[in-house]
Design a protein around this motif. Sequence first.
Motif, short mmCIF file in Angstrom:
data_model
loop_
_atom_site.label_atom_id
_atom_site.label_comp_id
_atom_site.label_asym_id
_atom_site.label_seq_id
_atom_site.Cartn_x
_atom_site.Cartn_y
_atom_site.Cartn_z
N SER A 94 0.83 -1.21 0.00
CA SER A 94 0.00 0.00 0.00
C SER A 94 0.86 1.26 0.00
CB SER A 94 -0.93 0.00 1.21
OG SER A 94 -1.84 -1.08 1.15
N VAL A 146 -2.36 -3.69 -10.61
CA VAL A 146 -1.69 -2.83 -9.63
C VAL A 146 -0.88 -1.74 -10.33
CG1 VAL A 146 0.01 -2.79 -7.77
CG2 VAL A 146 -1.59 -4.69 -7.93
N SER A 165 -6.60 2.48 -2.99
CA SER A 165 -7.44 1.53 -2.27
C SER A 165 -8.86 1.52 -2.81
CB SER A 165 -7.47 1.88 -0.77
OG SER A 165 -6.17 1.79 -0.21
N SER A 189 -8.79 -0.57 -5.91
CA SER A 189 -8.73 -1.99 -5.56
C SER A 189 -10.07 -2.48 -5.03
CB SER A 189 -7.63 -2.23 -4.51
OG SER A 189 -6.35 -1.93 -5.03
N GLY A 231 -7.62 -2.68 -9.10
CA GLY A 231 -6.22 -2.64 -8.68
C GLY A 231 -5.76 -4.02 -8.24
N ALA A 232 -5.21 -4.08 -7.03
CA ALA A 232 -4.82 -5.38 -6.47
C ALA A 232 -6.07 -6.22 -6.24
CB ALA A 232 -4.05 -5.19 -5.16
N ALA A 233 -5.96 -7.50 -6.48
CA ALA A 233 -7.11 -8.40 -6.37
C ALA A 233 -6.89 -9.38 -5.21
CB ALA A 233 -7.32 -9.18 -7.67
N GLU A 260 -3.34 -6.47 0.41
CA GLU A 260 -3.33 -5.03 0.14
C GLU A 260 -4.62 -4.47 0.70
OE1 GLU A 260 -4.11 -1.28 -1.91
OE2 GLU A 260 -5.23 -3.14 -2.26
N ALA A 285 -7.74 -4.29 -1.50
CA ALA A 285 -8.21 -5.64 -1.85
C ALA A 285 -8.86 -6.32 -0.66
CB ALA A 285 -7.03 -6.48 -2.35
N SER A 319 -12.29 -4.98 -0.37
CA SER A 319 -13.15 -5.58 -1.39
C SER A 319 -13.59 -6.98 -0.98
CB SER A 319 -12.41 -5.63 -2.73
OG SER A 319 -13.20 -6.21 -3.73
#
Length: 289
Positions: free
Chosen positions: A93, A153, A227, A230, A235-237, A242, A245, A248
């Motif tokens: 992050s 990302v 963020s 994500s 973004g990051a999955a 992260e 993520a 999410s």
Amino acid sequence: MSDLEIQAGLGRSPRANRQHRPPRRFGVAEALAGLFTIFLVTAALFPALVAPGDPLGIDPLSAFQSPSPAHWFGTDESGRDIYTRVSHGTGSSLLIGTVATLIGLGLGLVLGTLAGMLGPIVDFTVNRFLEVLFAFPGLLLALLFILIFGPGVATATVAVGLATAPGYARIIRGQLLSVRSSAFVEAATVLGRSPGQILVRHILPNTLAPLFVLGTLGIGQAIVWASALSYLGLGAAPPAAEWGAMLSAGRTYIGSAWWMSFFPGLFIVLTAVSATALGRGIERRLRHA
């Protein structure tokens, strides 16, 4: 005036910035922000020191455990320890926020320098370009960039950097114009210094100093935006450790396992608040230096 201008205090006139008031000592908010920043940097560089577990290690028998002495922040649907995941996610992050801020500052420095140093025609052209960009919310520009180049990302990091560049450019342009009209630049011109020497020796050093404040403030903003991307799956999955993520992944269980979203969100908020508190403290001391 943009949010960063208001927070950094760079939108005020030079006369207001030169008011001689004794700088305050570090307050409670700045001290707490500094301590939290030390924890974040330690977690980013040496995550095993603050959370020795495996952020991706699953334990189905421990799934959905609420916060307890055994699991400070509880566990997720796979039995992974939330505290461990939040701590190990600090590095990614912070890296995303830092790189995005550097991209935004770099582009802003180029555009702001062109507008402030190359005459009225270039200044007019760059300003009209920035006004077009300001017509769109920054997060919308990031979403448009991801729509073109695809989620991920790296794409989200670049998108956030591009979206923040116009604000930085306008602030840097204003600083350049303010420094150009100062007495010491006029004195250097009278002494016969070349425009290149004046730019390198006098203008840029006095313009780049506030960029450290902008960068400190911008990192918090970039982390929030990254963020958010994500969280939207851009973004990051999951199951990446992260913060966005994790938010999410936790929204599906927000009614029964609130801690899955609460603690990653808390770290996002505290990081942004700490960056703002430290940036404002640095700005006050630079102003009174």
